[in-house]
Design a protein around this motif. Sequence first.
Motif, PDB file in Angstrom:
ATOM      1  N   LEU A   1      34.954  45.008  55.990  1.00 64.67           N
ATOM      2  CA  LEU A   1      35.101  46.263  55.274  1.00 64.67           C
ATOM      3  C   LEU A   1      33.831  46.530  54.466  1.00 64.67           C
ATOM      4  O   LEU A   1      33.102  45.597  54.134  1.00 64.67           O
ATOM      5  N   PRO A   2      33.571  47.816  54.117  1.00 66.53           N
ATOM      6  CA  PRO A   2      32.329  48.159  53.408  1.00 66.53           C
ATOM      7  C   PRO A   2      32.253  47.518  52.022  1.00 66.53           C
ATOM      8  O   PRO A   2      33.200  46.899  51.546  1.00 66.53           O
TER       9      PRO A   2
ATOM     10  N   GLU B   1      44.517  56.757  51.118  1.00 65.17           N
ATOM     11  CA  GLU B   1      43.319  57.333  51.724  1.00 65.17           C
ATOM     12  C   GLU B   1      42.780  56.497  52.879  1.00 65.17           C
ATOM     13  O   GLU B   1      41.808  56.894  53.525  1.00 65.17           O
ATOM     14  N   LEU B   2      43.406  55.356  53.149  1.00 62.55           N
ATOM     15  CA  LEU B   2      42.936  54.463  54.205  1.00 62.55           C
ATOM     16  C   LEU B   2      43.895  54.480  55.391  1.00 62.55           C
ATOM     17  O   LEU B   2      45.087  54.790  55.251  1.00 62.55           O
TER      18      LEU B   2
ATOM     19  N   ILE C   1      41.849  50.566  45.336  1.00 57.23           N
ATOM     20  CA  ILE C   1      41.692  49.384  46.183  1.00 57.23           C
ATOM     21  C   ILE C   1      40.993  48.267  45.408  1.00 57.23           C
ATOM     22  O   ILE C   1      41.382  47.090  45.499  1.00 57.23           O
ATOM     23  N   ALA C   2      39.984  48.619  44.615  1.00 55.65           N
ATOM     24  CA  ALA C   2      39.272  47.607  43.831  1.00 55.65           C
ATOM     25  C   ALA C   2      40.219  46.894  42.875  1.00 55.65           C
ATOM     26  O   ALA C   2      40.154  45.669  42.722  1.00 55.65           O
ATOM     27  N   ARG C   3      41.117  47.652  42.244  1.00 54.28           N
ATOM     28  CA  ARG C   3      42.059  47.027  41.307  1.00 54.28           C
ATOM     29  C   ARG C   3      43.080  46.160  42.058  1.00 54.28           C
ATOM     30  O   ARG C   3      43.467  45.095  41.575  1.00 54.28           O
ATOM     31  N   CYS C   4      43.500  46.625  43.229  1.00 52.67           N
ATOM     32  CA  CYS C   4      44.422  45.812  44.044  1.00 52.67           C
ATOM     33  C   CYS C   4      43.793  44.462  44.389  1.00 52.67           C
ATOM     34  O   CYS C   4      44.459  43.432  44.368  1.00 52.67           O
TER      35      CYS C   4
ATOM     36  N   PHE D   1      35.273  51.378  47.149  1.00 54.87           N
ATOM     37  CA  PHE D   1      36.702  51.270  46.835  1.00 54.87           C
ATOM     38  C   PHE D   1      37.013  51.376  45.349  1.00 54.87           C
ATOM     39  O   PHE D   1      38.157  51.227  44.941  1.00 54.87           O
ATOM     40  N   GLU D   2      35.991  51.623  44.523  1.00 52.27           N
ATOM     41  CA  GLU D   2      36.234  51.736  43.088  1.00 52.27           C
ATOM     42  C   GLU D   2      37.130  52.931  42.761  1.00 52.27           C
ATOM     43  O   GLU D   2      37.874  52.911  41.782  1.00 52.27           O
TER      44      GLU D   2
END
Length: 324
Positions: A145-146, A158-159, A114-117, A151-152
């Motif tokens: 969102l947290p 997973e979401l 998610i972080a890369r997205c 999200f790293e």
Amino acid sequence: MAALVETTGLALHFPAPRSLGEALRGQRPMVRAVDHVDLSIARGESVGLLGESGCGKTSTGRLLLDLVRPTAGTVTFDGKNLRALDKAGSRAFRRRAQLVFQNPFDALNPRFTIARCLAEPLVNTGVPKAEHESRIAKALERVRLPALARFESTYPHELSGGQLQRVVLARALVLEPEFIVADEPVSMLDVSVRAGILNVLREVRDGMGLAALYISHDVALVRYLCARVMVMYLGIIVEDGPTADVVRQPLHPYTKALVQAVPVPRVDQSRAPLPITGNVPDARNPPSGCRFRDRCPAAMARCAEEIPALRDVGDGRRVACHLV
């Protein structure tokens, strides 16, 4: 208010799949997805684009973001013709205008965290790496969102659907745009999570002062999010005006049918059949005159002979109908 986005004579026509007979005769039918549309969206204004599936709404949104080349007409953003931008101007435009995808499950690369997205649009538009973490953290906060650390190492699968849609919205906001196009932003989500996403969209709109185009077939969603609504039918705008006025007193027969299909206020996407007969005509060969005449209960001879112009009828409203 000054227009941020404006179109003149905007059209998108593309070849349709050919039948065997058409191929043998050398015919090349064209789909008139968008047909000479004039519209404007002011800075900070939320506008709904309402209509049935296949009426040209998504194509219009893609044209406004310069994702497809128009067949005719122009799109200007902040006074500049999008087709005349050089490479640097085009990159700057990408930072200022973003698309919120309809399907969150397809919008994110499943092999990226998610972080890369979320970092991808920053990389693609040349935002300095030193700014990435703060921008991503701010975008996540805006969509409730947290913190980024979670999200790293988290992947899209997973979401939940609601969380993914918030990520897709955060990815659009990470560039801090001035204009977004949200194409059916909650249609792929369960009813139980739609209200939460709509509330986030309102908070983001108000907090950032965004200009926004919300594409939907649902009157209730547009009424909840938008100050103004444009109603589209078979590639053309048939009604335009303040949402409250259009919903309370629709002037075009097609708008009346859309409003009657949602008799009570709600925020879920209505799938009720429209109270009109027939189906949307073939966009390869639209009817002469008024495009709605074959389904209109009040059609008259003039409707088959003369194309109704989108006219100003006062109080900020425009209507394309001979009856008005």
